[in-house]
Design a protein around this motif. Structure first.
Motif, PDB file in Angstrom:
ATOM      1  N   ALA A   8      18.339 -40.853 -39.623  1.00  0.00           N
ATOM      2  CA  ALA A   8      19.761 -41.138 -40.112  1.00  0.00           C
ATOM      3  C   ALA A   8      20.890 -40.628 -39.415  1.00  0.00           C
ATOM      4  CB  ALA A   8      19.917 -41.043 -41.582  1.00  0.00           C
ATOM      5  N   PHE A   9      20.780 -39.059 -39.073  1.00  0.00           N
ATOM      6  CA  PHE A   9      21.959 -38.465 -38.315  1.00  0.00           C
ATOM      7  C   PHE A   9      21.995 -38.932 -36.923  1.00  0.00           C
ATOM      8  CE2 PHE A   9      23.902 -34.725 -36.122  1.00  0.00           C
ATOM      9  CZ  PHE A   9      24.828 -34.768 -36.796  1.00  0.00           C
ATOM     10  N   ARG A  10      20.724 -38.760 -36.319  1.00  0.00           N
ATOM     11  CA  ARG A  10      20.787 -39.573 -34.805  1.00  0.00           C
ATOM     12  C   ARG A  10      21.546 -40.953 -34.947  1.00  0.00           C
ATOM     13  NH1 ARG A  10      15.471 -37.817 -34.730  1.00  0.00           N
ATOM     14  NH2 ARG A  10      14.632 -39.574 -34.737  1.00  0.00           N
ATOM     15  N   ALA A  11      21.355 -41.842 -35.617  1.00  0.00           N
ATOM     16  CA  ALA A  11      21.806 -43.234 -35.679  1.00  0.00           C
ATOM     17  C   ALA A  11      23.390 -42.939 -35.722  1.00  0.00           C
ATOM     18  CB  ALA A  11      21.587 -43.993 -36.997  1.00  0.00           C
ATOM     19  N   LEU A  12      24.002 -42.108 -36.597  1.00  0.00           N
ATOM     20  CA  LEU A  12      25.416 -41.775 -36.544  1.00  0.00           C
ATOM     21  C   LEU A  12      25.854 -41.080 -35.348  1.00  0.00           C
ATOM     22  CD1 LEU A  12      25.700 -40.200 -40.145  1.00  0.00           C
ATOM     23  CD2 LEU A  12      26.493 -42.488 -39.680  1.00  0.00           C
ATOM     24  N   GLN A  13      25.040 -40.431 -34.656  1.00  0.00           N
ATOM     25  CA  GLN A  13      25.519 -39.819 -33.498  1.00  0.00           C
ATOM     26  C   GLN A  13      25.585 -40.732 -32.483  1.00  0.00           C
ATOM     27  OE1 GLN A  13      22.558 -36.305 -33.277  1.00  0.00           O
ATOM     28  NE2 GLN A  13      24.316 -35.208 -33.182  1.00  0.00           N
ATOM     29  N   LYS A  14      24.590 -41.744 -32.341  1.00  0.00           N
ATOM     30  CA  LYS A  14      24.582 -42.471 -31.420  1.00  0.00           C
ATOM     31  C   LYS A  14      25.636 -43.381 -31.487  1.00  0.00           C
ATOM     32  CE  LYS A  14      21.401 -45.990 -29.135  1.00  0.00           C
ATOM     33  NZ  LYS A  14      22.411 -46.956 -29.046  1.00  0.00           N
ATOM     34  N   ALA A  15      25.910 -43.899 -32.440  1.00  0.00           N
ATOM     35  CA  ALA A  15      27.193 -44.732 -32.819  1.00  0.00           C
ATOM     36  C   ALA A  15      28.545 -44.157 -32.493  1.00  0.00           C
ATOM     37  CB  ALA A  15      27.253 -45.494 -34.334  1.00  0.00           C
ATOM     38  N   SER A  16      28.506 -42.842 -32.599  1.00  0.00           N
ATOM     39  CA  SER A  16      29.634 -42.078 -32.364  1.00  0.00           C
ATOM     40  C   SER A  16      29.901 -42.131 -30.869  1.00  0.00           C
ATOM     41  CB  SER A  16      29.640 -40.787 -32.905  1.00  0.00           C
ATOM     42  OG  SER A  16      30.652 -39.613 -32.432  1.00  0.00           O
ATOM     43  N   ASP A  73      28.371 -44.231 -28.639  1.00  0.00           N
ATOM     44  CA  ASP A  73      28.353 -45.667 -27.986  1.00  0.00           C
ATOM     45  C   ASP A  73      29.929 -46.035 -28.068  1.00  0.00           C
ATOM     46  OD1 ASP A  73      25.792 -45.497 -27.416  1.00  0.00           O
ATOM     47  OD2 ASP A  73      25.117 -46.713 -29.108  1.00  0.00           O
ATOM     48  N   HIS A  74      30.658 -45.876 -29.203  1.00  0.00           N
ATOM     49  CA  HIS A  74      31.926 -46.430 -29.426  1.00  0.00           C
ATOM     50  C   HIS A  74      33.046 -45.432 -29.151  1.00  0.00           C
ATOM     51  CE1 HIS A  74      30.223 -49.797 -31.316  1.00  0.00           C
ATOM     52  NE2 HIS A  74      29.362 -49.259 -31.790  1.00  0.00           N
ATOM     53  N   ASN A  75      32.638 -44.176 -28.789  1.00  0.00           N
ATOM     54  CA  ASN A  75      33.575 -43.148 -28.446  1.00  0.00           C
ATOM     55  C   ASN A  75      34.538 -42.769 -29.636  1.00  0.00           C
ATOM     56  OD1 ASN A  75      34.751 -41.355 -26.719  1.00  0.00           O
ATOM     57  ND2 ASN A  75      36.097 -42.557 -25.988  1.00  0.00           N
ATOM     58  N   ARG A  76      33.806 -42.629 -30.682  1.00  0.00           N
ATOM     59  CA  ARG A  76      34.472 -42.388 -32.020  1.00  0.00           C
ATOM     60  C   ARG A  76      34.294 -40.977 -32.661  1.00  0.00           C
ATOM     61  NH1 ARG A  76      34.902 -47.266 -36.163  1.00  0.00           N
ATOM     62  NH2 ARG A  76      36.414 -46.055 -36.713  1.00  0.00           N
ATOM     63  N   ARG A  77      35.018 -40.166 -33.421  1.00  0.00           N
ATOM     64  CA  ARG A  77      34.626 -39.171 -33.934  1.00  0.00           C
ATOM     65  C   ARG A  77      33.427 -39.404 -35.066  1.00  0.00           C
ATOM     66  NH1 ARG A  77      38.747 -36.362 -37.233  1.00  0.00           N
ATOM     67  NH2 ARG A  77      39.362 -38.438 -38.127  1.00  0.00           N
ATOM     68  N   LEU A  78      32.433 -38.665 -35.205  1.00  0.00           N
ATOM     69  CA  LEU A  78      31.272 -38.654 -36.132  1.00  0.00           C
ATOM     70  C   LEU A  78      31.868 -39.066 -37.456  1.00  0.00           C
ATOM     71  CD1 LEU A  78      28.346 -38.362 -36.462  1.00  0.00           C
ATOM     72  CD2 LEU A  78      28.457 -35.999 -36.686  1.00  0.00           C
ATOM     73  N   LEU A  79      32.997 -38.386 -37.785  1.00  0.00           N
ATOM     74  CA  LEU A  79      33.798 -38.455 -39.204  1.00  0.00           C
ATOM     75  C   LEU A  79      34.039 -39.759 -39.489  1.00  0.00           C
ATOM     76  CD1 LEU A  79      34.692 -37.480 -41.875  1.00  0.00           C
ATOM     77  CD2 LEU A  79      36.825 -36.837 -40.844  1.00  0.00           C
ATOM     78  N   VAL A  99      33.032 -42.626 -37.796  1.00  0.00           N
ATOM     79  CA  VAL A  99      31.650 -43.268 -37.973  1.00  0.00           C
ATOM     80  C   VAL A  99      31.068 -43.156 -39.304  1.00  0.00           C
ATOM     81  CG1 VAL A  99      29.245 -43.830 -37.259  1.00  0.00           C
ATOM     82  CG2 VAL A  99      31.257 -43.328 -35.530  1.00  0.00           C
ATOM     83  N   ALA A 100      30.928 -42.050 -39.950  1.00  0.00           N
ATOM     84  CA  ALA A 100      30.406 -41.917 -41.299  1.00  0.00           C
ATOM     85  C   ALA A 100      31.277 -42.621 -42.142  1.00  0.00           C
ATOM     86  CB  ALA A 100      30.586 -40.507 -41.692  1.00  0.00           C
ATOM     87  N   GLU A 101      32.602 -42.445 -42.228  1.00  0.00           N
ATOM     88  CA  GLU A 101      33.520 -43.258 -43.098  1.00  0.00           C
ATOM     89  C   GLU A 101      33.337 -44.821 -42.849  1.00  0.00           C
ATOM     90  OE1 GLU A 101      37.292 -41.619 -42.011  1.00  0.00           O
ATOM     91  OE2 GLU A 101      37.345 -40.455 -43.590  1.00  0.00           O
ATOM     92  N   ALA A 102      33.014 -45.107 -41.571  1.00  0.00           N
ATOM     93  CA  ALA A 102      32.842 -46.817 -41.312  1.00  0.00           C
ATOM     94  C   ALA A 102      31.674 -47.168 -42.068  1.00  0.00           C
ATOM     95  CB  ALA A 102      33.057 -47.033 -39.967  1.00  0.00           C
ATOM     96  N   THR A 103      30.408 -46.324 -41.838  1.00  0.00           N
ATOM     97  CA  THR A 103      29.478 -46.614 -42.464  1.00  0.00           C
ATOM     98  C   THR A 103      29.388 -46.729 -44.026  1.00  0.00           C
ATOM     99  OG1 THR A 103      28.239 -45.455 -40.926  1.00  0.00           O
ATOM    100  CG2 THR A 103      26.900 -45.719 -42.834  1.00  0.00           C
ATOM    101  N   LEU A 104      30.236 -45.926 -44.411  1.00  0.00           N
ATOM    102  CA  LEU A 104      30.318 -46.049 -46.100  1.00  0.00           C
ATOM    103  C   LEU A 104      31.095 -47.224 -46.621  1.00  0.00           C
ATOM    104  CD1 LEU A 104      30.588 -42.061 -46.649  1.00  0.00           C
ATOM    105  CD2 LEU A 104      28.714 -43.511 -47.475  1.00  0.00           C
TER     106      LEU A 104
END
Length: 430
Positions: free
Chosen positions: A392-400, A402-408, A410-415
């Motif tokens: 789960a954490f690797r998925a968040l990191q990869k999305a961060s 890939d899209h050049n966005r902060r991890l936070l 990406v997490a907010e968008a996920t929720l």
């Protein structure tokens, strides 16, 4: 009018001192929780080697670790009982978290019995201990999040991330020892180890950001120690081994010793940080008591020497008059320090101090908010997609990345995605 205003001002300062004493008690509770976590980490590590080696290693160490943990359990229960007193002002959320922590501790005896009988696998035992410790960490996290004083809140943020970093170091010790003791590299455990090392570094970076300069310097020096160099070599040997490759079982004790030294170093920093927290609380209490005495003296003078001009009371309630000193009458000396303008000045100073505190708290709250959001996003991915914590954490990191966005972000968008909302939050059953 002045009598009622003075009573309110003094009562506000008395409530501030009460709140600081409650906070001091919370810091003491956090210290005991930290001690219990440290003891449980030792117990988990020894149990991991004991089970992975099929009882051949660390039997005595595991029993010794259990003996250290048990009195700390009793000490925590006593602290929790004290927090239940109405005068402690504990919130419903704090009491609920303490109840969950105690409920987890109730299951500890059964867990130890199963480990003694070797009815658990090493991985299951590490998981059980880690879940118990996670509940205790959540208790410390809440206390940091609820602290309203910047000096103390900043140190509590450093404390909670240091304890979190130390916990991931403890899990790393257990997983690495388990790998070496089993004599065989497994990809799943290897990935777990990589995740723990990464999570550990993130937590310790936040500790550095909020810790006192002296503690930050001590930690930076420890990073250059021979023990850290040895740990890095052992880490590489585990992280670079192929799935199914043979490992040297005798290195489990070397690994355990080196990893334990790192945890002991973190423990020393934790104790130093706890001392800083106690000093910060005491300093805040002394300052508030001094302010109370000064205010009481000023208000007593105001009460004993009411202003001779009736329009003073009107000026007190005019916004433009709050920042203005009393204007002496012709032939009079400087403004009487017991005038309504002095009372207005006192209230303005108190309001400005509270506003500054709110601004200073923002940085600490942002750090805690980021951790909370990322943990919730991980949990949502784990629940909805059946992922492990590492995946789960690797998925968040990869999305961060890939899209050049902060991890936070990406997490907010996920929720925010409908499929990521937990069933309990939607009010429906899965």
């Amino acid at each position: 009018m002045h009598q009622s205003v003075s009573q309110l001002v003094l009562r506000a300062k008395q409530l501030e001192i009460e709140a600081l004493r409650h906070l001091e008690a919370r810091v003491q509770l956090a210290g005991i929780v930290g001690q219990l976590i440290d003891a449980l980490q030792r117990e988990r590590g020894a149990s991991s080697v004991f089970l992975a080696s099929e009882g051949a290693r660390f039997g005595a160490e595991r029993e010794a670790a259990c003996a250290v943990t048990q009195p700390l359990e009793a000490l925590l229960r006593a602290q929790v009982e004290a927090q239940m007193a109405p005068e402690q002002g504990a919130s419903a959320r704090l009491l609920s978290l303490m109840a969950w922590a105690l409920l987890d501790l109730e299951a500890l005896a059964a867990l130890r019995y199963q480990i003694e009988r070797r009815a658990f696998s090493a991985s299951d035992a590490v998981g059980a201990y880690s879940r118990l410790i996670a509940g205790l960490l959540e208790l410390v996290f809440y206390m940091a999040d609820a602290a309203p004083y910047p000096e103390v809140s900043r140190l509590l943020v450093a404390f909670v991330h240091l304890v979190q970093g130390k916990e991931t170091a403890g899990q790393e010790r257990a997983v690495g020892a388990q790998l070496f003791a089993s004599g065989l590299c497994r990809d799943e455990q290897q990935q777990r180890l990589v995740h723990l090392i990464d999570a550990q570094e993130r937590s310790l970076r936040l500790f550095e950001e909020f810790a006192e300069p002296e503690l930050r310097q001590r930690w930076q020096q420890l990073q250059l120690s021979p023990n850290t160099a040895m740990l890095e070599r052992l880490r590489r040997s585990l992280c670079m081994a192929r799935d199914g490759a043979a490992l040297e079982p005798s290195l489990s004790e070397t690994w355990f010793e080196v990893a334990s030294e790192r945890i002991a170093q973190l423990w020393q920093l934790q104790q130093g940080l706890l001392d800083c927290l106690h000093q910060a609380c005491e300093s805040q209490i002394q300052r508030a008591q001094s302010d109370l005495q000064d205010s009481a003296g000023l208000l007593r003078q105001l009460r004993d020497n009411p202003p001779p001009r009736a329009h003073e009371a009107d000026r007190f309630f005019q916004p433009s008059g709050l920042a203005q000193p009393a204007i002496p009458e012709a032939g009079a000396g400087a403004a009487d320090p017991g005038s309504a303008a002095s009372l207005a000045g006192l209230l303005q100073a108190q309001s400005e101090r509270l506003a500054r505190m709110e601004v200073e708290l923002d940085a600490a709250r942002r750090a805690l908010h980021e951790r909370k959001i990322i943990e919730r996003a991980k949990g949502a991915l784990m629940a909805r997609l059946g992922l492990t914590e590492e995946a789960a954490f690797r998925a968040l990191q990869k999305a961060s990345m890939d899209h050049n966005r902060r991890l936070l972000d990406v997490a907010e968008a996920t929720l925010s995605l409908p499929d990521m909302v937990a069933p309990a939050q939607r009010g429906v059953r899965p």
